[in-house]
Design a protein around this motif. Structure first.
Motif, short mmCIF file in Angstrom:
data_model
loop_
_atom_site.label_atom_id
_atom_site.label_comp_id
_atom_site.label_asym_id
_atom_site.label_seq_id
_atom_site.Cartn_x
_atom_site.Cartn_y
_atom_site.Cartn_z
N LEU A 175 0.84 -1.19 0.00
CA LEU A 175 0.00 0.00 0.00
C LEU A 175 0.88 1.25 0.00
O LEU A 175 0.60 2.23 -0.69
N ALA A 176 1.96 1.18 0.78
CA ALA A 176 2.81 2.37 0.93
C ALA A 176 3.55 2.70 -0.35
O ALA A 176 3.76 3.87 -0.66
N THR A 177 3.98 1.68 -1.08
CA THR A 177 4.80 1.93 -2.26
C THR A 177 4.01 1.85 -3.54
O THR A 177 4.45 2.37 -4.56
N GLY A 178 2.88 1.18 -3.52
CA GLY A 178 2.13 0.96 -4.75
C GLY A 178 2.77 -0.10 -5.61
O GLY A 178 2.36 -0.35 -6.72
N ARG A 179 3.82 -0.74 -5.11
CA ARG A 179 4.50 -1.77 -5.89
C ARG A 179 4.30 -3.14 -5.24
O ARG A 179 3.99 -3.23 -4.05
N HIS A 180 4.54 -4.15 -6.07
CA HIS A 180 4.27 -5.51 -5.60
C HIS A 180 5.49 -6.04 -4.82
O HIS A 180 6.18 -6.96 -5.24
N VAL A 181 5.75 -5.41 -3.67
CA VAL A 181 6.94 -5.74 -2.89
C VAL A 181 6.89 -7.20 -2.42
O VAL A 181 5.89 -7.65 -1.87
N MET A 182 7.99 -7.93 -2.66
CA MET A 182 8.09 -9.29 -2.14
C MET A 182 9.08 -9.29 -0.98
O MET A 182 10.16 -8.72 -1.09
N PRO A 183 8.71 -9.91 0.11
CA PRO A 183 9.63 -9.93 1.25
C PRO A 183 10.80 -10.87 0.97
O PRO A 183 10.67 -11.86 0.26
N ARG A 184 11.95 -10.54 1.55
CA ARG A 184 13.08 -11.48 1.47
C ARG A 184 13.77 -11.53 2.83
O ARG A 184 13.69 -10.58 3.62
N LEU A 185 14.43 -12.65 3.09
CA LEU A 185 14.98 -12.87 4.42
C LEU A 185 16.50 -12.99 4.40
O LEU A 185 17.15 -12.84 5.41
N THR A 186 17.07 -13.30 3.21
CA THR A 186 18.52 -13.42 3.16
C THR A 186 19.06 -12.41 2.17
O THR A 186 18.42 -12.09 1.17
N LEU A 187 20.27 -11.91 2.45
CA LEU A 187 20.83 -10.86 1.62
C LEU A 187 21.24 -11.37 0.25
O LEU A 187 21.46 -10.57 -0.66
N ASP A 188 21.37 -12.69 0.09
CA ASP A 188 21.82 -13.18 -1.21
C ASP A 188 20.67 -13.42 -2.19
O ASP A 188 20.90 -13.87 -3.30
N THR A 189 19.43 -13.13 -1.77
CA THR A 189 18.33 -13.21 -2.74
C THR A 189 18.09 -11.82 -3.32
O THR A 189 18.43 -10.82 -2.70
N LYS A 190 17.50 -11.79 -4.50
CA LYS A 190 17.30 -10.50 -5.18
C LYS A 190 15.99 -9.86 -4.72
O LYS A 190 14.99 -10.57 -4.57
N PRO A 191 15.98 -8.54 -4.51
CA PRO A 191 14.69 -7.88 -4.23
C PRO A 191 13.78 -8.10 -5.44
O PRO A 191 14.24 -8.07 -6.58
N LYS A 192 12.52 -8.34 -5.14
CA LYS A 192 11.59 -8.67 -6.23
C LYS A 192 10.31 -7.85 -6.14
O LYS A 192 9.92 -7.42 -5.05
N GLY A 193 9.66 -7.67 -7.26
CA GLY A 193 8.33 -7.08 -7.28
C GLY A 193 8.32 -5.59 -7.49
O GLY A 193 7.26 -4.98 -7.60
N PHE A 194 9.52 -4.95 -7.59
CA PHE A 194 9.52 -3.49 -7.65
C PHE A 194 9.20 -2.94 -9.03
O PHE A 194 8.85 -1.79 -9.19
N ASP A 195 9.35 -3.81 -10.03
CA ASP A 195 8.98 -3.35 -11.37
C ASP A 195 7.51 -3.62 -11.66
O ASP A 195 7.02 -3.38 -12.73
N ASN A 196 6.83 -4.11 -10.64
CA ASN A 196 5.45 -4.52 -10.82
C ASN A 196 4.57 -3.52 -10.06
O ASN A 196 4.49 -3.55 -8.84
N ILE A 197 3.99 -2.58 -10.80
CA ILE A 197 3.25 -1.52 -10.12
C ILE A 197 1.81 -1.96 -9.90
O ILE A 197 1.11 -2.34 -10.83
N ASP A 198 1.40 -1.93 -8.63
CA ASP A 198 0.06 -2.37 -8.28
C ASP A 198 -0.96 -1.26 -8.41
O ASP A 198 -2.09 -1.50 -8.83
N PHE A 199 -0.56 -0.07 -8.00
CA PHE A 199 -1.56 1.01 -7.90
C PHE A 199 -1.01 2.28 -8.54
O PHE A 199 0.17 2.57 -8.45
N PRO A 200 -1.94 3.06 -9.14
CA PRO A 200 -1.54 4.36 -9.68
C PRO A 200 -1.06 5.28 -8.55
O PRO A 200 -1.52 5.17 -7.41
N ALA A 201 -0.15 6.17 -8.91
CA ALA A 201 0.48 7.02 -7.91
C ALA A 201 -0.52 7.87 -7.15
O ALA A 201 -0.42 8.04 -5.93
N GLU A 202 -1.55 8.41 -7.85
CA GLU A 202 -2.45 9.32 -7.13
C GLU A 202 -3.29 8.57 -6.12
O GLU A 202 -3.58 9.07 -5.04
N GLN A 203 -3.63 7.31 -6.42
CA GLN A 203 -4.38 6.51 -5.44
C GLN A 203 -3.50 6.21 -4.24
O GLN A 203 -3.92 6.27 -3.10
#
Lengths: 724, 380
Positions: free
Chosen positions: A476-504
């Motif tokens: 909700l805060a970012t509007g992006r499809h943030v995926m949680p990760r627990l180890t530093l050797d995995t890649k952050p995921k979901g940030f190129d996936n926009i869930d919601f328009p910026a104004e919403q």
């Protein structure tokens, strides 16, 4: 040789023939026979000797070597588990330890008693060891004690000739510096069970002093953490006495595992939960890093490494706050009003204009039923923002009637509810997002209006875990499809996936900020840091109907859950998270914790000051309180506890099964309309002093209504007097 | 056929020394010394606790052997039955003491000396049997009178020894007695019949007469893998010791099986394994050769005898020594059940050395008689 005198009637005559001469020749012949037999046996012996010494020499030389030389595996040092800054959450400590090999014990009882006296063990510990030795299969070593000082170690070592089957050694033991704060997250280590050895018949598993991960990340990253054992070749006698060292190979330490967890934050959050039962999840919403996954009350993984003791297990089992359950992953709660920002997104996606208002008069009449708002006096004209920050139920009832359940359920899933995340955890519960198809499949009944009503305020069948709520807050805060990760050797995921328009996104951010910083329901959650505003949403989840409990007092297990999702800074979110306090009596139990945790993130000194004051009132840190309780419990009940299940797997299967049952609790009231309770006081000013939400709140001034919930709209209680 | 081939009439060596049967004495001395060496190693590279007492005992029993060897012929004939009776009474005494004291025991104590009458019984039976067949008229061979008294002479002590219970010694006594009966010329088919019925009775004995630990030894012998850590352990470790020695052995005092305590009883029953581990096949063949020389000499003494008593006595004494050697070596090489039977002149232990030295003494005695009366004939 003939038999001339054998039988027959005429034996009388030949018998006379026998004389000394015949006897002498018989002797001569027979002595040759005997000599031949002796010679034959001599040749047989020589042949056998030659066969053993020449033909089978190779085989017997090997057997003689395998008798003489004993290969001892040196347990490898386990890899460290590090937090995001490289500080250890699990490390190794050099220590002296003593183990038993049950199959080598000549007199188990006597030996254990003697060791108990030498090492000064407590009677309950001695009873535990005896029970373990009795049920151990021969090859499994049983730990007697670790962390011994040199004098104790030496005392055992010099008596070794009399203590058959006792193995004292120098080694390393696992150490968790923050103890119970990381219990659920990291898990713990212990000696391999018979079942585990059958699955993986690696001789390392039955080497005295070797531990494998039993739960949590220790179990999940077992192969990385294990390392390569060293070896020591020694010459031993048949009795197992070591004559001399022949050769030694060093062990190779296991790989470290680097987590995204922020160690100090994890510890702070765990301690801040205090006397409550609950969990705190904090994520970095720019990377999906899980910074904190605290679940309390917990167990001390340091004390589990020699097996779960009878007294300890009984104490943890009897606690209704289930210290063995990881509530971050396996606690399922109705999310309550924390779903309202998500529902708002669904409404906007379905074309609802956020500025459109609904009149709230304290309830919404649909057909012949009235659905009450938590504020029995009504909110007046309510738009979407006010619906969020005042948590107006009527606005959402009304709008949800318009768009229907399916868009809301889709949005809930998109925000992470009902989802499983690709995390290295042993198991995670994914809860329920109800919709008409689901209800028909599961219960065989039609979707009802009140089902939509219940779902829009996060009640009824809807269940989610604290981790899912935190992911929802980040998305909700970012509007992006943030995926949680627990180890530093995995890649952050979901940030190129926009869930919601910026104004919403911005609209909802502002409304959630107003919950805390504006005219909202959680004014006391405002951060005591200038220029950093936290946004959030409160939630109160009922677990039983109003007729059983008012949700704030009475039996602990009937009290409402308190929930809070948050992110900060509100206009440029960096951190997001969720706090869930089981049976905390409402959201007032949750958001002060979120406030202090976020304060600690931005200003550790200020956060710690608040915690110190609180802990003085609670009687020490979580670890200190746990140790004190254990001592008191052992003194009171020590002798009378029943044995814990033989294997840890059985213990944790039971804990998980109970967690599933517990998650069903709130569904008992899903078949009726849930009248929301009055929320926390929206008009109260940000409290200067943190107020411990102990759950021991006195009953509200007005008695809870004893009428059916649907009519509760008429018996509005005061909103200003709800204590925290 | 002159037995004193060694030295003979050489004038350098005094006659009393030259007269001794060196072809037996030297192997016995060599074996005893070699045994002492092995016991030195079995004692962890030290004369104590085994090797010193081994040599002392040998010296003491050597004196006893010399005394026996000097016995005159007539005295021997007179003393044979009384000696048998005395030993029989001592066996009875063991039973009485055991019954009074509770529990089984195998020895009698006379001050500091502890005597195992069942050991004395082995030569005593041989003597008595030889004496019996000497006095039995030739014509009676083949009749019941040639069998029943002799069978009684064997059965009485065997019964008493079985009650101790000591199966191994019982068999040893029977073996000596039966060999004398065989050489005395009893009909062959009696032996075949007896052997046949023993084979038939074996299962019955196994299931009803043996004690559990004896049964375990037999089972383990038949199937050593059935219990590698229990009863089969001893024989398995013994075979490992012998086999790992190879041709030349691991070297003196370098045996790991014995020094690291894998080999049970490395100084008594399994002394041959201790030896073979350190001296290899060569040591083993040396020991076998020494025993062959001794037994060869014993047989020769028997065959050179001039009368029935001497011949039977010498053959019986040789058979008794042979029985020790054969059963012990068959056992350590995994070809006979584990029995408490030591190896002559090598194992540490007084009783067996006493028995063997008595047998040697009797053989030397007969040998002396043969030399003193070099009369060849068939008369009594």
């Amino acid at each position: 040789m003939k038999l001339p005198f054998s039988r027959g009637k005429g034996s009388q005559r030949p018998a006379k023939v026998i004389n000394a001469s015949i006897l002498h020749s018989t002797f001569e012949r027979r002595s040759i026979i005997i000599g031949t037999v002796q010679g034959g046996i001599g040749v047989l012996l020589a042949a056998r000797l030659g066969y053993l010494a020449i033909a089978e020499n190779e085989k017997y030389r090997l057997e003689s070597e395998s008798n003489r030389v004993n290969l001892t595996l040196v347990p490898p040092r386990r890899g460290w588990i590090l937090d995001r800054n490289g500080a250890p959450l699990a490390s190794n400590r050099a220590d002296f330890r003593v183990d038993l090999i049950p199959e080598r014990l000549a007199d188990p009882e006597g030996t254990i008693d003697q060791l108990g006296a030498l090492l000064g063990l407590e009677p309950t510990r001695i009873a535990d060891i005896k029970a373990k030795v009795a049920e151990a299969r021969g090859f499994q070593p049983v730990e007697v004690a670790s962390g011994l000082d040199f004098e104790q170690f030496a005392a055992v070592s010099v008596r070794l000739p009399d203590l058959q089957g006792v193995v004292p050694q120098r080694g390393f033991s696992r150490f968790y510096p923050t103890a119970s704060s990381v219990g659920h997250l990291i898990g713990y280590v212990g000696p391999a069970s018979a079942e585990e050895f059958e699955k993986d018949p690696n001789p390392l598993l039955v080497t005295p002093g070797y531990k494998i991960g039993k739960d949590g990340l220790e179990k999940q990253f077992e192969t990385d953490l294990r390392g390569v054992p060293g070896a020591r070749r020694v010459e031993v006698t048949a009795g197992g006495r070591i004559i001399r060292d022949l050769e030694t190979r060093e062990d190779v330490q296991g790989q470290p595992v680097r987590l995204t967890i922020d160690g100090p934050l994890q510890d702070y959050a765990a301690r801040r939960i205090g006397l409550e039962s609950g969990s705190v999840v904090v994520m970095d919403c720019r990377s999906g890093d899980l910074l904190c996954m605290a679940s309390m009350p917990s167990f001390d993984p340091n004390s589990f490494s020699d097996g779960i003791g009878g007294v300890e297990y009984a104490m943890l089992r009897e606690d209704e706050r289930v210290p063995l359950r990881n509530k971050v992953l396996k606690g399922l709660y109705p999310p309550g009003s924390t779903v309202k920002p998500m529902v708002s997104m669904a409404l906007m996606q379905a074309g609802v204009d956020p500025e459109e208002t609904v009149f709230c008069g304290g309830g919404l009449r649909v057909g012949n039923r009235v659905f009450g708002c938590w504020n029995r006096r009504g909110h007046g004209a309510v738009n979407m923002a006010k619906g969020i920050y005042q948590s107006c139920d009527v606005y959402f009832y009304s709008m949800a009637q318009r768009v229907g359940m399916d868009p809301i359920a889709d949005m809930a899933r998109r925000c992470g509810m009902g989802q499983e995340f690709p995390l290295p955890v042993t198991s995670q519960f994914y809860g329920t997002v109800p919709d008409p198809a689901w209800k028909m499949k599961k219960w065989g009944r039609e979707w009802q209006t009140f089902d939509t009503v219940n779902a829009t305020i996060g009640q009824g069948y809807m269940l989610s875990s604290p981790l899912q709520l935190a992911v929802m807050a980040s998305r909700l805060a970012t509007g992006r499809h943030v995926m949680p990760r627990l180890t530093l050797d995995t890649k952050p995921k979901g940030f190129d996936n926009i869930d919601f328009p910026a104004e919403q996104v911005e609209y909802v951010r502002q409304a959630m900020s107003d919950v805390v910083n504006g005219p909202g329901t959680a004014g006391r959650a405002r951060l005591p840091i200038d220029g950093t505003l936290m946004a959030g949403k409160t939630g109160t989840a009922q677990v039983v109907s109003l007729s059983i409990s008012n949700g704030k007092s009475g039996p602990w297990k009937y009290r409402d859950h308190g929930l809070f999702i948050f992110f900060a800074p509100y206009d440029n979110p960096r951190y997001a998270g969720a706090v869930v306090i089981e049976h905390g009596g409402g959201s007032g139990a949750a958001y002060p914790i979120a406030r202090d945790v976020m304060t600690f993130l931005f200003d550790p000194a200020k956060g710690l000051d608040a915690l110190k004051t609180l802990e003085a009132g609670w009687g020490g840190t979580a670890q200190q309180r746990l140790e004190r309780r254990y001592a008191a419990y052992a003194a009171e009940r020590g002798a009378a506890v029943s044995r814990p299940p033989r294997s840890e797997a059985a213990i944790f299967d039971r804990v998980e099964a109970e967690a599933r049952v517990a998650a069903q609790q709130s569904q008992g009231i899903a078949n009726e309309v849930i009248a929301p309770r009055p929320e926390a006081n929206p008009s109260s000013s940000p409290a200067a002093a943190a107020n411990p939400a102990t759950g021991a709140a006195p009953a509200p001034a007005a008695a809870p209504p004893a009428v059916p919930p649907a009519d509760a709209v008429t018996t509005a209680t005061t909103t200003g007097s709800v204590p925290q | 056929m002159n037995s004193s081939t060694f030295g003979g009439s050489t004038s350098i060596i005094p006659a009393p020394i030259a007269r001794q049967p060196w072809e037996m004495m030297i192997p016995v001395l060599l074996l005893t010394c070699f045994g002492g060496l092995v016991l030195y190693s079995a004692g962890g590279g030290s004369m104590e606790p085994f090797a010193t007492s081994h040599f002392i005992r040998f010296a003491v029993f050597m004196v006893m052997t010399a005394i026996i060897a000097a016995m005159p012929r007539e005295a021997m004939r007179v003393l044979t039955y009384p000696a048998y009776l005395v030993v029989l009474l001592m066996l009875l005494g063991v039973e009485v003491v055991g019954a009074v004291g509770g529990g089984s025991q195998r020895w009698l104590e006379f001050g500091p000396i502890r005597i195992q009458p069942s050991e004395l019984m082995k030569p005593a039976v041989v003597l008595a049997m030889a004496r019996f067949y000497e006095t039995l008229p030739s014509g009676m061979i083949g009749t019941w009178r040639s069998l029943v008294p002799a069978a009684g002479l064997i059965a009485l002590p065997i019964g008493l020894v079985l009650m101790q219970p000591d199966l191994g010694t019982s068999v040893a006594i029977a073996f000596g007695g039966v060999v004398v009966m065989f050489l005395a010329g009893l009909p062959l088919w009696w032996f075949l019949l007896g052997g046949g019925s023993l084979v038939a009775a074996a299962p019955l004995v196994y299931f009803f007469a043996l004690r559990d630990y004896q049964r375990a030894r037999v089972t383990t012998f038949l199937d050593p893998e059935s219990d590698p850590l229990g009863a089969g352990y001893h024989i398995a470790q013994s075979k490992i010791a012998i086999g790992s020695g190879g041709i030349f052995g691991k070297g003196f005092n370098e045996g790991t099986q014995s020094h690291l305590e894998y080999l049970p009883e490395p100084h008594t029953d399994f002394v041959f394994a201790t030896m073979a581990e350190e001296w290899g096949l060569m040591g083993g063949l040396f020991v076998l050769a020494m025993y062959s020389l001794i037994l060869w000499w014993g047989t020769k003494v028997s065959r050179d005898s001039h009368d029935r008593f001497c011949a039977l006595l010498a053959a019986g004494a040789t058979a008794t020594i042979f029985f020790y050697i054969a059963i012990n070596l068959l056992m350590v090489m995994g070809m006979a059940p584990a029995k408490g039977i030591p190896l002559p002149w090598m194992s540490h232990g007084g009783s067996s050395m006493m028995t063997n030295m008595i047998c040697i003494g009797l053989l030397m005695m007969v040998n002396r008689w043969n030399q003193n009366a070099p009369r060849r004939g068939l008369t009594n």
